[in-house]
Design an enzyme around this catalytic site. Structure first.
Site, PDB file in Angstrom:
ATOM      1  N   SER A 130       0.877   6.068  17.867  1.00 61.56           N
ATOM      2  CA  SER A 130       0.535   4.647  17.891  1.00 61.56           C
ATOM      3  C   SER A 130       1.494   3.957  18.843  1.00 61.56           C
ATOM      4  CB  SER A 130       0.670   4.038  16.496  1.00 61.56           C
ATOM      5  OG  SER A 130       0.686   2.625  16.544  1.00 61.56           O
ATOM      6  N   TYR A 143       5.288   2.894   8.389  1.00 59.55           N
ATOM      7  CA  TYR A 143       4.432   3.315   9.506  1.00 59.55           C
ATOM      8  C   TYR A 143       5.251   3.425  10.791  1.00 59.55           C
ATOM      9  CZ  TYR A 143       0.275   3.515  12.492  1.00 59.55           C
ATOM     10  OH  TYR A 143      -0.688   3.895  13.397  1.00 59.55           O
TER      11      TYR A 143
END
Length: 247
Positions: A130, A143
């Protein structure tokens, strides 16, 4: 024409993982999906139930792949999940869940394939990371920590695999046009009484230079390139597909 190469793709039943699997099929590569749920519909390739955060489950799923198709040539670590909370309220169980799936899962799956790839002196490991593997946003402690960890793990594996023809790279999407993303857009439209375009431009894509969602096929295309002979000397790298977010 027989399918020659084999690719394990985690989280392959929808979204980015499904797009990558379909791309592999179009290139005469046999995809095998690993997922926590088995979809009801036939996707055109096998899905093995597997919790990637569980060592035993990963090892058993890997043995199934080897027995049916042989040792894989490609591993795509794609499965993921999200949870948001201020750091002072972040539940430990959610922290452990995200770290377990996103970071430990990437380690376990990569460890499973690494020995066979070394013996074959060939292999491609692609981590669908990401943009948050390079930068941070509030309320995404686990995350962001996990994705940064994946990038560090990738660099270690790139070094260890270099003499054995194994490359390890990360792809770092921004917001991708998946069913999950569209549901989030719809929820924001209803919550804030805004149009779809306003929600995309002013909420989700605010930090991107190009105010467009990335398509799953774009991630699949880059995955394909990084698995090709043309990318044989590309390793330990992280490629953003984020509309310029973070640049």
């Amino acid at each position: 024409m027989s399918l020659k190469k084999v690719a394990i793709i985690t989280g392959a039943s929808s979204g980015i993982g499904l797009a990558i699997a379909k791309k592999m099929l179009s290139e005469n590569i046999q995809p095998v999906g690993w997922d926590v749920t088995i979809p009801a519909q036939d996707l055109g390739f096998p899905i093995i139930k597997c919790d990637v955060s569980n060592e035993l489950a990963v090892n058993e799923a890997y043995l199934q792949v080897k027995k049916q198709f042989g040792a894989p040539d490609i591993l795509v670590n794609n499965c993921g999940l999200q949870f948001m909370s201020p750091i002072e309220d972040y539940p430990l169980e959610k922290w452990n869940l995200l770290i377990g799936v996103l970071l430990t899962g990437t380690f376990l799956c990569s460890r499973a394939v690494f020995k066979d790839m070394k013996e074959k002196k060939s292999g491609r490991i692609i981590n669908i990371s990401s943009v948050h593997g390079k930068l941070a946003s509030p309320f995404k402690a686990a995350y962001v920590a996990a994705k940064h960890g994946v990038h560090g793990l990738s660099k270690v594996m790139a070094i260890e695999g270099a003499d054995f023809g194994i490359t390890v790279n990360n792809i770092c999407p921004g917001f991708v046009d998946t069913p999950l993303m569209r549901n989030q857009v719809k929820a924001q439209m209803e919550l804030n009484n805004m149009s779809e375009d306003d929600v995309l431009r002013n909420v989700f894509l605010k930090a991107q230079h190009i105010k467009q969602l990335t398509q799953p096929s774009q991630v699949a295309d880059l995955t394909s390139f990084l698995c090709s002979p043309s990318a044989s000397t590309i390793t330990g790298e992280s490629y953003s597909i984020s509309g310029g977010w973070g640049s």
